[in-house]
Design an enzyme around this catalytic site. Structure first.
Site, PDB file in Angstrom:
ATOM      1  N   HIS A  17       0.682  -1.178   0.010  1.00  0.00           N
ATOM      2  CA  HIS A  17       0.049  -0.012   0.100  1.00  0.00           C
ATOM      3  C   HIS A  17       0.841   1.080  -0.014  1.00  0.00           C
ATOM      4  CE1 HIS A  17      -3.015  -2.491   2.560  1.00  0.00           C
ATOM      5  NE2 HIS A  17      -3.490  -2.476   1.289  1.00  0.00           N
ATOM      6  N   LYS A  41     -17.931  -5.667   9.284  1.00  0.00           N
ATOM      7  CA  LYS A  41     -16.658  -6.572   8.782  1.00  0.00           C
ATOM      8  C   LYS A  41     -15.780  -6.869   9.886  1.00  0.00           C
ATOM      9  CE  LYS A  41     -14.009  -6.900   4.590  1.00  0.00           C
ATOM     10  NZ  LYS A  41     -13.449  -5.823   3.370  1.00  0.00           N
ATOM     11  N   ARG A  90      -2.655  -5.870  -8.184  1.00  0.00           N
ATOM     12  CA  ARG A  90      -1.688  -7.336  -8.323  1.00  0.00           C
ATOM     13  C   ARG A  90      -2.088  -8.295  -9.427  1.00  0.00           C
ATOM     14  NH1 ARG A  90      -3.135  -7.994  -2.175  1.00  0.00           N
ATOM     15  NH2 ARG A  90      -4.981  -7.093  -3.153  1.00  0.00           N
ATOM     16  N   SER A 128      -3.059  -7.829   3.175  1.00  0.00           N
ATOM     17  CA  SER A 128      -3.254  -7.582   4.492  1.00  0.00           C
ATOM     18  C   SER A 128      -3.773  -8.915   5.011  1.00  0.00           C
ATOM     19  CB  SER A 128      -4.292  -6.399   4.929  1.00  0.00           C
ATOM     20  OG  SER A 128      -3.693  -5.204   4.527  1.00  0.00           O
TER      21      SER A 128
HETATM   22  P1  ADP Z   1      -9.986  -3.171  -0.598  1.00  0.00           P
HETATM   23  O1  ADP Z   1     -10.858  -4.188   0.614  1.00  0.00           O
HETATM   24  O2  ADP Z   1     -10.586  -2.143  -0.809  1.00  0.00           O
HETATM   25  O3  ADP Z   1      -9.222  -3.952  -1.702  1.00  0.00           O
HETATM   26  P2  ADP Z   1      -7.214  -3.008   0.483  1.00  0.00           P
HETATM   27  O4  ADP Z   1      -6.764  -2.400   1.794  1.00  0.00           O
HETATM   28  O5  ADP Z   1      -7.062  -4.676   0.632  1.00  0.00           O
HETATM   29  O6  ADP Z   1      -8.633  -2.621   0.374  1.00  0.00           O
HETATM   30  O7  ADP Z   1      -6.345  -2.325  -0.638  1.00  0.00           O
HETATM   31  C1  ADP Z   1      -6.467  -1.337  -0.896  1.00  0.00           C
HETATM   32  C2  ADP Z   1      -5.717  -0.998  -2.188  1.00  0.00           C
HETATM   33  O8  ADP Z   1      -4.679  -1.345  -2.412  1.00  0.00           O
HETATM   34  C3  ADP Z   1      -6.473  -1.857  -3.627  1.00  0.00           C
HETATM   35  O9  ADP Z   1      -6.321  -1.364  -4.706  1.00  0.00           O
HETATM   36  C4  ADP Z   1      -5.501  -2.916  -3.468  1.00  0.00           C
HETATM   37  O10 ADP Z   1      -5.559  -3.635  -4.783  1.00  0.00           O
HETATM   38  C5  ADP Z   1      -4.220  -2.246  -3.359  1.00  0.00           C
HETATM   39  N1  ADP Z   1      -3.341  -3.235  -2.760  1.00  0.00           N
HETATM   40  C6  ADP Z   1      -3.355  -4.115  -1.810  1.00  0.00           C
HETATM   41  N2  ADP Z   1      -2.170  -4.682  -1.645  1.00  0.00           N
HETATM   42  C7  ADP Z   1      -1.130  -4.110  -2.493  1.00  0.00           C
HETATM   43  C8  ADP Z   1      -0.049  -4.622  -2.694  1.00  0.00           C
HETATM   44  N3  ADP Z   1       0.740  -5.525  -2.188  1.00  0.00           N
HETATM   45  N4  ADP Z   1       0.709  -3.905  -3.746  1.00  0.00           N
HETATM   46  C9  ADP Z   1      -0.046  -2.714  -4.591  1.00  0.00           C
HETATM   47  N5  ADP Z   1      -1.424  -2.611  -4.428  1.00  0.00           N
HETATM   48  C10 ADP Z   1      -2.014  -3.270  -3.208  1.00  0.00           C
END
Ligand code: ADP
Length: 171
Positions: A17, A41, A90, A128
């Site tokens: 992120h 959630k 990803r 995450s």
């Molecule tokens: P959501 O539940 O909206 O997917 P996340 O916190 O999982 O929220 O992810 C937020 C954003 O960050 C999404 O666009 C996700 O694809 C991106 N993201 C998550 N992990 C990574 C990573 N390792 N590298 C790049 N982008 C990521």
């Protein structure tokens, strides 16, 4: 002035992120990391904790801020004066879901653009949820999360272990 919103759950923020936020900060004057206040959630961190961890992790990015939001992401973006949403992609994991969401957002807010940044090679496998699973099983996550998150996850796991050892009340 160009403003972008980078929305997500961030439970918790990872280096994947942070990599997206850092790269977005070079493209826009202002980036707001929007932490979704997810009702119902089951998450490891509360909304306030997730925002706090993001804020601690972006202290060296002067044009990036963090806020929580509820409701539609496009409504939050409009209120915040943002013209663009930023998401990370990803390989495999994200494309279809992001495409679907992007089309719906375009329908709701035609003036709002989406910019997807490809996840860096070293963070392609990082999410995450896998991170929390590895930490729960005792694996080392220090290279995968910003420093403030390491202590926060360890504290949560310690509290959970302590709670599970407490004798159950008789009913
Ligand atoms: P959501 O539940 O909206 O997917 P996340 O916190 O999982 O929220 O992810 C937020 C954003 O960050 C999404 O666009 C996700 O694809 C991106 N993201 C998550 N992990 C990574 C990573 N390792 N590298 C790049 N982008 C990521």
């Amino acid at each position: 002035m160009t403003t972008a919103v980078y929305p997500g759950t961030f439970d918790p923020i990872t280096k994947g992120h942070l990599d997206i936020a850092t790269r977005a900060a070079r493209l826009f004057d202002k980036v707001i990391i929007a932490v979704y206040d997810t009702p119902g959630k089951k998450l490891m961190f509360s909304t306030d904790e997730r925002v706090e961890l993001v804020q601690q992790s972006i202290s060296d990015l002067p044009n990036v801020t963090a806020r929580s939001y509820t409701g539609l992401t496009v409504s939050f973006a409009r209120e915040a004066g943002a013209q663009t949403l930023v998401r990370g992609l990803r390989i495999g994991a994200d494309f279809e879901g992001e495409f679907e969401m992007a089309l719906m957002n375009k329908n709701l807010a035609p003036d709002c653009e989406l910019v997807c940044l490809m996840a860096s090679m070293k963070y392609q496998f990082l999410s995450s949820s896998i991170l929390k699973e590895v930490a729960r099983l005792g694996g080392n996550i220090d290279d995968l999360v910003p420093k403030p998150v390491i202590g926060a996850i360890n504290a949560k796991l310690k509290a959970a272990r302590k709670a599970s050892k407490r004798p159950k009340k008789k009913i």
